[in-house]
Write a protein that holds these residues in place. Structure first.
Motif, PDB file in Angstrom:
ATOM      1  N   MET A  64      -7.379  -2.927  -0.734  1.00  0.00           N
ATOM      2  CA  MET A  64      -7.364  -1.661  -1.474  1.00  0.00           C
ATOM      3  C   MET A  64      -7.998  -0.560  -0.631  1.00  0.00           C
ATOM      4  O   MET A  64      -9.128  -0.701  -0.191  1.00  0.00           O
ATOM      5  CB  MET A  64      -8.180  -1.842  -2.760  1.00  0.00           C
ATOM      6  CG  MET A  64      -8.339  -0.602  -3.578  1.00  0.00           C
ATOM      7  SD  MET A  64      -6.873  -0.252  -4.514  1.00  0.00           S
ATOM      8  CE  MET A  64      -6.714  -1.759  -5.445  1.00  0.00           C
ATOM      9  N   THR A  65      -7.255   0.520  -0.375  1.00  0.00           N
ATOM     10  CA  THR A  65      -7.860   1.631   0.361  1.00  0.00           C
ATOM     11  C   THR A  65      -7.885   2.875  -0.526  1.00  0.00           C
ATOM     12  O   THR A  65      -6.990   3.085  -1.346  1.00  0.00           O
ATOM     13  CB  THR A  65      -7.094   1.972   1.657  1.00  0.00           C
ATOM     14  OG1 THR A  65      -5.705   2.041   1.338  1.00  0.00           O
ATOM     15  CG2 THR A  65      -7.314   0.946   2.743  1.00  0.00           C
TER      16      THR A  65
ATOM     17  N   ASP B  38       3.755  13.548  -0.395  1.00  0.00           N
ATOM     18  CA  ASP B  38       4.694  12.435  -0.620  1.00  0.00           C
ATOM     19  C   ASP B  38       4.246  11.517  -1.758  1.00  0.00           C
ATOM     20  O   ASP B  38       5.051  10.768  -2.311  1.00  0.00           O
ATOM     21  CB  ASP B  38       4.843  11.591   0.660  1.00  0.00           C
ATOM     22  CG  ASP B  38       5.610  12.349   1.734  1.00  0.00           C
ATOM     23  OD1 ASP B  38       6.275  13.342   1.392  1.00  0.00           O
ATOM     24  OD2 ASP B  38       5.516  11.944   2.919  1.00  0.00           O
ATOM     25  N   ASP B  39       2.939  11.537  -2.076  1.00  0.00           N
ATOM     26  CA  ASP B  39       2.421  10.677  -3.145  1.00  0.00           C
ATOM     27  C   ASP B  39       2.688  11.250  -4.534  1.00  0.00           C
ATOM     28  O   ASP B  39       2.521  10.540  -5.537  1.00  0.00           O
ATOM     29  CB  ASP B  39       0.877  10.535  -3.020  1.00  0.00           C
ATOM     30  CG  ASP B  39       0.463   9.764  -1.783  1.00  0.00           C
ATOM     31  OD1 ASP B  39       1.108   8.745  -1.473  1.00  0.00           O
ATOM     32  OD2 ASP B  39      -0.521  10.188  -1.128  1.00  0.00           O
ATOM     33  N   VAL B  40       3.058  12.541  -4.608  1.00  0.00           N
ATOM     34  CA  VAL B  40       3.080  13.220  -5.907  1.00  0.00           C
ATOM     35  C   VAL B  40       4.055  12.593  -6.914  1.00  0.00           C
ATOM     36  O   VAL B  40       3.682  12.361  -8.062  1.00  0.00           O
ATOM     37  CB  VAL B  40       3.280  14.749  -5.732  1.00  0.00           C
ATOM     38  CG1 VAL B  40       3.496  15.445  -7.063  1.00  0.00           C
ATOM     39  CG2 VAL B  40       2.063  15.339  -5.009  1.00  0.00           C
ATOM     40  N   PRO B  41       5.317  12.251  -6.519  1.00  0.00           N
ATOM     41  CA  PRO B  41       6.201  11.635  -7.524  1.00  0.00           C
ATOM     42  C   PRO B  41       5.638  10.322  -8.087  1.00  0.00           C
ATOM     43  O   PRO B  41       5.676  10.096  -9.298  1.00  0.00           O
ATOM     44  CB  PRO B  41       7.500  11.401  -6.742  1.00  0.00           C
ATOM     45  CG  PRO B  41       7.459  12.378  -5.608  1.00  0.00           C
ATOM     46  CD  PRO B  41       6.015  12.504  -5.236  1.00  0.00           C
TER      47      PRO B  41
ATOM     48  N   ALA C 139      -5.745   5.582  -4.669  1.00  0.00           N
ATOM     49  CA  ALA C 139      -6.067   4.182  -4.370  1.00  0.00           C
ATOM     50  C   ALA C 139      -4.735   3.499  -4.087  1.00  0.00           C
ATOM     51  O   ALA C 139      -3.796   3.617  -4.878  1.00  0.00           O
ATOM     52  CB  ALA C 139      -6.769   3.536  -5.555  1.00  0.00           C
ATOM     53  N   ASP C 140      -4.654   2.827  -2.955  1.00  0.00           N
ATOM     54  CA  ASP C 140      -3.408   2.233  -2.485  1.00  0.00           C
ATOM     55  C   ASP C 140      -3.693   0.759  -2.187  1.00  0.00           C
ATOM     56  O   ASP C 140      -4.622   0.456  -1.448  1.00  0.00           O
ATOM     57  CB  ASP C 140      -3.001   2.988  -1.194  1.00  0.00           C
ATOM     58  CG  ASP C 140      -1.577   2.709  -0.779  1.00  0.00           C
ATOM     59  OD1 ASP C 140      -1.121   1.578  -1.013  1.00  0.00           O
ATOM     60  OD2 ASP C 140      -0.943   3.618  -0.213  1.00  0.00           O
TER      61      ASP C 140
END
Ligand code: COA
Length: 292
Positions: free
Chosen positions: A1-2, A9-12, A66-67
């Protein structure tokens, strides 16, 4: 987890996660979602996207995700205006909540507001959210909302209210500073693009309100209660007839709004909290849930 900075690009994916997280919360709290699904328009989604991209431009250091390698599992967006830090949106994927991901995200967003004397956020009623905010030093002020169909026979003659324009931004920033201690600054540009603005500016007082579809009032600030009430009446008069309205985000410090709601024969209910750090509830003021 980062935990890493959010990118455009993360918005959708963040918007889908937000819908998922708040839908699950509505179900868990046995609460009807607003606007009701049949009244949800592309406008709601457009506002969410425009607002988040705006924050990525103005506050890239306040927006974190969080990815877990397979995609987004949570995010927090925040902004700093003058000496105030505001939390805009904060969600962790249902099923992964309660395991510390939210704490890591909120800590990263709070770091962006490290030098701020004041803080504002609109908390959901999720006990996990309230626990996080309390641990971060926020005081919880219950929020009320008005809903129902406006009794049109109760609407008084509303005068001294006109359409607003970009030329009103300086006045609005002054009213923001007087009521909440911080100007909205660049947020007025995106609010103006997205919503209708009405302004009252006379010898007896000044104020403004952004009017949104369904929600009626997105944001309202005034130099006195009489002007604030005038703007709220103008908003209610503008709401579609025979359809319920909802005026959210009312704190106990804003009894003038409850007086208007009662006169308009609306119902009063409670929902979530205005979380504040280092400041009192703004008044006469109706905050926006994200830009506060
Ligand atoms: C609010 C939210 C983002 C927090 O993320 P999270 O990953 O769940 O948060 P954390 O696990 O770091 O912290 C949750 C805290 O609540 C506690 N908790 C867990 N389940 C709980 C429950 N049912 N009731 C009360 N507290 C609970 C956890 O123990 C933890 O507290 P602690 O650190 O003192 O032990 C997430 O729960 C969420 O998305 N909720 C739905 C959407 C929402 O309400 N967002 C906030 C909008 S203002």
């Amino acid at each position: 987890m980062t935990i890493r900075p959010m990118t455009p690009d993360d918005v959708p994916a963040a918007e889908r996660l937000s819908d998922e997280g708040f839908h699950e919360l509505d179900v868990r709290m046995r609460r009807a979602s607003w606007p009701p699904p049949e009244r949800r328009s592309g406008r709601h989604s457009q506002w969410w996207t425009d607002r988040t991209l705006h924050l990525l431009r103005t506050d890239p250091g306040g927006c974190w995700v969080a990815d877990d390698g397979s995609g987004l599992v949570g995010f927090a967006t925040s902004l700093v205006r003058d000496t105030t830090w505001c939390l805009a949106t904060y969600v962790v994927r249902p099923g992964l909540q309660g395991q510390g991901i939210g704490k890591a995200l909120l800590d990263a967003a709070l770091e962006h507001g490290r030098g701020c004397l004041h803080g504002m956020l609109a908390a959901s009623a999720d006990p996990k959210a309230v626990r996080r905010y309390h641990a971060a030093g926020f005081e919880m002020h219950p929020q009320m909302f008005l809903t129902g169909e406006v009794d049109r026979s109760a609407i008084p003659v509303v005068d001294k209210v006109r359409e607003g324009t970009p030329a009103d931004i300086d006045l609005m920033n002054s009213l923001d500073r007087q009521t909440r201690g911080a100007a909205h600054g660049p947020d007025h540009e995106i609010l103006l693009q997205s919503w209708r603005l009405i302004v009252s500016d006379s010898t007896t007082g000044s104020g403004y309100a952004y009017l949104g579809a369904g929600h009626t009032v997105v944001l309202l600030a005034a130099s006195n209660r009489r002007t604030a009430a005038r703007l709220l009446w103008a908003a209610l008069a503008d709401a579609p007839a025979d359809r319920p309205v909802k005026v959210s985000h009312l704190t106990a410090a804003n009894q003038w709004a409850i007086d208007v709601g009662m006169a308009a024969r609306l119902e009063l209910h409670q929902e979530g909290y205005l979380g504040l750090r280092g400041m009192k509830p703004p008044t006469p003021y109706i905050h926006d849930g994200a830009l506060l």
